[in-house]
Write an enzyme that holds these catalytic residues in place. Structure first.
Site, PDB file in Angstrom:
ATOM      1  N   GLY A  35      -1.660   3.161   1.985  1.00 22.08           N
ATOM      2  CA  GLY A  35      -0.388   3.450   2.439  1.00 22.08           C
ATOM      3  C   GLY A  35       0.419   2.397   2.245  1.00 22.08           C
ATOM      4  O   GLY A  35       0.131   1.362   2.215  1.00 22.08           O
ATOM      5  N   CYS A  36       1.899   2.525   1.916  1.00 18.88           N
ATOM      6  CA  CYS A  36       2.797   1.383   1.781  1.00 18.88           C
ATOM      7  C   CYS A  36       2.764   0.294   2.630  1.00 18.88           C
ATOM      8  O   CYS A  36       2.341  -1.010   2.400  1.00 18.88           O
ATOM      9  CB  CYS A  36       4.178   2.069   1.225  1.00 18.88           C
ATOM     10  SG  CYS A  36       5.063   2.902   2.528  1.00 18.88           S
ATOM     11  N   TYR A  37       2.979   0.633   4.123  1.00 19.49           N
ATOM     12  CA  TYR A  37       2.918  -0.455   5.321  1.00 19.49           C
ATOM     13  C   TYR A  37       1.370  -0.803   5.408  1.00 19.49           C
ATOM     14  O   TYR A  37       1.203  -2.040   5.451  1.00 19.49           O
ATOM     15  CB  TYR A  37       3.507   0.283   6.499  1.00 19.49           C
ATOM     16  CG  TYR A  37       4.844   0.805   6.556  1.00 19.49           C
ATOM     17  CD1 TYR A  37       5.788  -0.266   6.584  1.00 19.49           C
ATOM     18  CD2 TYR A  37       4.963   2.156   6.700  1.00 19.49           C
ATOM     19  CE1 TYR A  37       7.173   0.337   6.813  1.00 19.49           C
ATOM     20  CE2 TYR A  37       6.262   2.676   6.804  1.00 19.49           C
ATOM     21  CZ  TYR A  37       7.384   1.730   6.917  1.00 19.49           C
ATOM     22  OH  TYR A  37       8.876   2.088   7.038  1.00 19.49           O
TER      23      TYR A  37
END
Length: 307
Positions: free
Chosen positions: A113-115
């Site tokens: 995921g990006c975060y």
């Protein structure tokens, strides 16, 4: 000799950015279904069986369905959804953390995921090195450009110019938390507070550390040195330069696939702020998928990336 890559979900934001990074590369032949066939199960099944690699840019349930459609095919799969990030039999597509060889030899790779990419890049090496405790209740604050929310959120932000900040996941339990906990080896799930700001792309992920209260924690200087050495050979992950008194995320940020890390601290070393900056559509999504594809296909790791 070229490899054939099927992008399932090529019409979405992540799929479009992946296709852009792969287009024009002689060693890659893209297989993209037209609008009439892209939701047709039979056409998708045929594409999985015809391709060497497939990248899934789909919602979680559709990604699971896609894996079922690919059953029996020799295709190697990269899933950009949340569906398989902590699933057995899937390799986590963060080569700097899990190892380049693990990704290169995997048949099933889950895109981070990006975060999560920012949080894991900061915390996982420090926990493994013993510079941060695994049993601390970490908090993570983050802001992202609205492009990470897909077409609906992009349209909402671009049509409503009055939105300055959108906090969400207010009931906690954000879908990135399981991978953040698992990939860092944490005993306690981190408290994650994400928000979206009126910028198309870009992301800042921050982990505040009350070091004076954390038994066994290393000094900020030791953390900075360890992270610098840990990522020294990476062409993608870098320690950022000292920005002075402020760190800026600009609305007009250019697309990019780098991940920049910082360790800030109080003069007495009692507190620290670990900060990661990245493009949520780059190393946070499409760039990470292309990096994994390059490794899996035996191609130069950074081919097609914007560094």
């Amino acid at each position: 000799m070229s490899i054939t890559v099927f992008i399932d979900g090529a019409a979405g934001t992540t799929g479009l950015e992946i296709a852009e990074r792969l287009s024009g590369r002689d060693e890659i032949s893209l297989l993209i279904l037209d609008d009439e066939r892209r939701k047709d199960a039979s056409a998708r099944r045929d594409a999985f069986h015809a391709a060497d690699f497939a990248i899934l840019c789909l919602p979680d349930d559709a990604a699971r369905e896609a894996v079922a459609l690919a059953e029996g095919a020799k295709v190697r799969i990269i899933d950009a959804s949340t569906a398989h990030r902590v699933a057995d039999g899937w390799t986590y597509g963060f080569p700097e953390v899990v190892g380049h060889e693990a990704v290169a030899h995997a048949d099933r790779v889950s895109n981070p995921g990006c975060y999560s990419t920012g949080f894991i890049a900061l915390i996982a090496p420090l926990v493994k090195a013993g510079l941060l405790p695994a049993d601390w209740p970490y908090t993570c604050n983050a802001v992202s450009g609205y492009s990470g929310g897909g077409k609906a959120l992009i349209e909402r932000f671009e049509q409503d110019g009055d939105i300055a900040w959108r906090g969400y996941a207010l009931q906690l339990g954000h879908k990135h938390v399981p991978e953040m906990q698992a990939r860092c080896g944490l005993a306690i799930a981190p408290l994650f507070a994400p928000a979206v700001i009126p910028a198309h792309r870009g992301m800042v992920v921050e982990v505040p550390l009350p070091l004076s209260a954390m038994k066994g924690a290393g000094t900020p200087e030791a953390m900075r040195e360890w992270l610098a050495n840990f990522y020294a050979s990476s062409p993608v992950v870098h320690m950022g330069r000292d920005p002075g008194s402020e760190l800026l995320l600009r609305k007009a940020r250019e697309p990019g696939d780098r991940l920049e890390l910082h360790v800030f601290a109080s003069d007495d070393g009692s507190q620290a702020r670990l900060v990661a900056m990245l493009d949520n559509l780059g190393k946070g999504a499409s760039g990470a998928a292309v990096q994994s594809l390059n490794l899996m296909a035996g191609l130069p790791e950074t081919a097609g990336l914007r560094l």
